[in-house]
Write an enzyme that holds these catalytic residues in place. Sequence first.
Site, PDB file in Angstrom:
ATOM      1  N   ASP A 191      -9.237   5.595  -1.761  1.00 43.13           N
ATOM      2  CA  ASP A 191      -8.139   6.208  -2.519  1.00 43.13           C
ATOM      3  C   ASP A 191      -8.728   6.875  -3.768  1.00 43.13           C
ATOM      4  OD1 ASP A 191      -8.790   4.156  -4.197  1.00 43.13           O
ATOM      5  OD2 ASP A 191      -6.797   3.247  -4.262  1.00 43.13           O
ATOM      6  N   THR A 232       6.670  15.453  -8.358  1.00 42.14           N
ATOM      7  CA  THR A 232       5.234  15.569  -8.107  1.00 42.14           C
ATOM      8  C   THR A 232       4.774  17.025  -8.153  1.00 42.14           C
ATOM      9  OG1 THR A 232       5.602  13.769  -6.569  1.00 42.14           O
ATOM     10  CG2 THR A 232       3.410  14.752  -6.548  1.00 42.14           C
ATOM     11  N   CYS A 247     -17.748   0.577 -19.154  1.00 37.85           N
ATOM     12  CA  CYS A 247     -19.065   0.495 -18.519  1.00 37.85           C
ATOM     13  C   CYS A 247     -19.850  -0.735 -18.976  1.00 37.85           C
ATOM     14  CB  CYS A 247     -19.866   1.762 -18.810  1.00 37.85           C
ATOM     15  SG  CYS A 247     -19.057   3.248 -18.195  1.00 37.85           S
ATOM     16  N   CYS A 255     -13.533   0.848 -14.063  1.00 38.33           N
ATOM     17  CA  CYS A 255     -13.923   2.261 -13.972  1.00 38.33           C
ATOM     18  C   CYS A 255     -12.658   3.115 -14.053  1.00 38.33           C
ATOM     19  CB  CYS A 255     -14.697   2.507 -12.671  1.00 38.33           C
ATOM     20  SG  CYS A 255     -15.601   4.062 -12.681  1.00 38.33           S
ATOM     21  N   TYR A 290      -5.417   6.585   5.035  1.00 42.27           N
ATOM     22  CA  TYR A 290      -5.671   5.610   3.975  1.00 42.27           C
ATOM     23  C   TYR A 290      -4.969   4.283   4.269  1.00 42.27           C
ATOM     24  CZ  TYR A 290      -5.339   2.883  -0.150  1.00 42.27           C
ATOM     25  OH  TYR A 290      -5.391   1.814  -0.997  1.00 42.27           O
ATOM     26  N   TYR A 293       9.670  10.183  -4.197  1.00 47.96           N
ATOM     27  CA  TYR A 293       9.121  10.655  -2.939  1.00 47.96           C
ATOM     28  C   TYR A 293       9.739   9.924  -1.744  1.00 47.96           C
ATOM     29  CZ  TYR A 293       5.400  13.369  -0.739  1.00 47.96           C
ATOM     30  OH  TYR A 293       4.693  14.292  -0.028  1.00 47.96           O
ATOM     31  N   GLU A 336       0.829  -1.208   0.000  1.00 53.58           N
ATOM     32  CA  GLU A 336       0.000   0.000   0.000  1.00 53.58           C
ATOM     33  C   GLU A 336       0.864   1.259   0.000  1.00 53.58           C
ATOM     34  OE1 GLU A 336      -3.035   0.381  -0.636  1.00 53.58           O
ATOM     35  OE2 GLU A 336      -3.587  -1.728  -0.605  1.00 53.58           O
ATOM     36  N   CYS A 380     -19.138  -3.464 -16.625  1.00 50.97           N
ATOM     37  CA  CYS A 380     -19.143  -3.091 -15.202  1.00 50.97           C
ATOM     38  C   CYS A 380     -20.320  -3.728 -14.469  1.00 50.97           C
ATOM     39  CB  CYS A 380     -19.230  -1.569 -15.073  1.00 50.97           C
ATOM     40  SG  CYS A 380     -19.321  -1.044 -13.352  1.00 50.97           S
ATOM     41  N   CYS A 392     -25.554   2.957 -11.921  1.00 50.63           N
ATOM     42  CA  CYS A 392     -24.610   4.066 -12.050  1.00 50.63           C
ATOM     43  C   CYS A 392     -25.254   5.286 -12.719  1.00 50.63           C
ATOM     44  CB  CYS A 392     -23.397   3.612 -12.856  1.00 50.63           C
ATOM     45  SG  CYS A 392     -22.181   4.914 -13.064  1.00 50.63           S
ATOM     46  N   LEU A 449      11.132   4.796  -7.016  1.00 52.85           N
ATOM     47  CA  LEU A 449       9.736   4.887  -6.570  1.00 52.85           C
ATOM     48  C   LEU A 449       9.376   6.326  -6.225  1.00 52.85           C
ATOM     49  CD1 LEU A 449       9.239   1.743  -4.291  1.00 52.85           C
ATOM     50  CD2 LEU A 449       8.009   2.279  -6.380  1.00 52.85           C
TER      51      LEU A 449
HETATM   52 FE1  SF4 Z   1     -17.674   3.368 -13.623  1.00 54.85          FE
HETATM   53 FE2  SF4 Z   1     -20.331   3.640 -13.671  1.00 54.85          FE
HETATM   54 FE3  SF4 Z   1     -19.038   2.951 -15.879  1.00 54.85          FE
HETATM   55 FE4  SF4 Z   1     -19.208   1.255 -13.850  1.00 54.85          FE
HETATM   56  S1  SF4 Z   1     -20.886   2.009 -15.097  1.00 54.85           S
HETATM   57  S2  SF4 Z   1     -17.392   1.700 -15.086  1.00 54.85           S
HETATM   58  S3  SF4 Z   1     -19.108   2.618 -12.082  1.00 54.85           S
HETATM   59  S4  SF4 Z   1     -18.849   4.868 -14.778  1.00 54.85           S
END
Ligand code: SF4
Length: 349
Positions: free
Chosen positions: A145, A302, A204, A197, A127, A89, A44, A207, A213, A87
């Site tokens: 994140d 950065t 989508c 996403c 986080y 930073y 992480e 998804c 969504c 890496l």
């Molecule tokens: Fe992202 Fe919505 Fe597309 Fe799924 S449907 S990939 S949550 S924008």
Amino acid sequence: MPDIAHSIRARLLAWYDLNARTLPWRIAPGAGDRPDAYRVWLSEVMLQQTTVPHATPYFLEFLRRWPSVTALAAAEDGEVMAAWAGLGYYARARNLLACARAVKAQHDGVFPDTESGLLALPGVGAYTAAAVAAIAFDRAANVVDGNVERVMARLYAVEAPTPAAKPELKALAGALVQEDRPGDWAQALMDLGAVICRPRAPLCDRCPLSQSCTAFAAGAAETYPRKTKKADRPHRHGAAFLLLRGDRVALIRRPPKGLLGGMLALPSTEWRADPFSRAEVELAAPIQATWRSCGEIEHVFTHFSLALQVWRAETDEEIDGIFWAGRSRLDGLPSVFLKAARAGLDRLV
Ligand code: SF4
């Protein structure tokens, strides 16, 4: 929890069970075990500043050299800094060591298993504490994140631009967290954000959440998260010195605080808004010598970009504060100085 949230959770977890990415720090869903907290924490911290493909060889090399948190705690600072080079930073590498040493000294080498216990460790932010608590210890932590923020912004079509929208996005993500499979839930959201996403061209049509969504329904997935206009990244100038003695290269250790703190580096000027004149370069050089220009390299940090002049000279003097390193040591330099050293060795203008 409303039905819609139940449905989102059920569909995403089912998708994750079939599509979880195979990652070296991860245990597959359904394997019935939790991953080692040291691996989760290390991955992480690395992933906060780079991508999975870039972080993976670093992760494997760290594990090979320091297979446990106590091994890392006993490592020499300079070795860890050198292994971290590339890496970026470096404050994170220093925090990594401080955290490993605190786990060893204060917790007998065992990571605390709660979000608050993890948060109390040096260099562990909200986080990382949430991610380790959820993934390694299956705590119902809200792991948010940039990927998760993007999914929330699209799923609920959040109109407020980032960063102002962050608290709202965090609250929306938090409303989906449950005691049931919190580690898998956190990783499922991460994977969805990374693989489906995506920031550009989200997939989508593949998804599992598309039917819930709002941004997808409006045909506007990619326009979320809304953004405020960013100020341009400032540009700075500096000069670096490649001083050779035979086949050895002069290196210095940078002061412990500040950018690239504690790292081996080529001697250099400060980095400032205006370019350096030749007279200024000669004044700032580590010794008086015949300095020859090797051109300029560009490097992007950065928070700013840097145009670094590279100057080269030869000497046979001993100089205080200089390490004479073989050329193979140059590979362990921070990227900006490795680039400058290569330019100095390869070309003269
Ligand atoms: Fe992202 Fe919505 Fe597309 Fe799924 S449907 S990939 S949550 S924008």
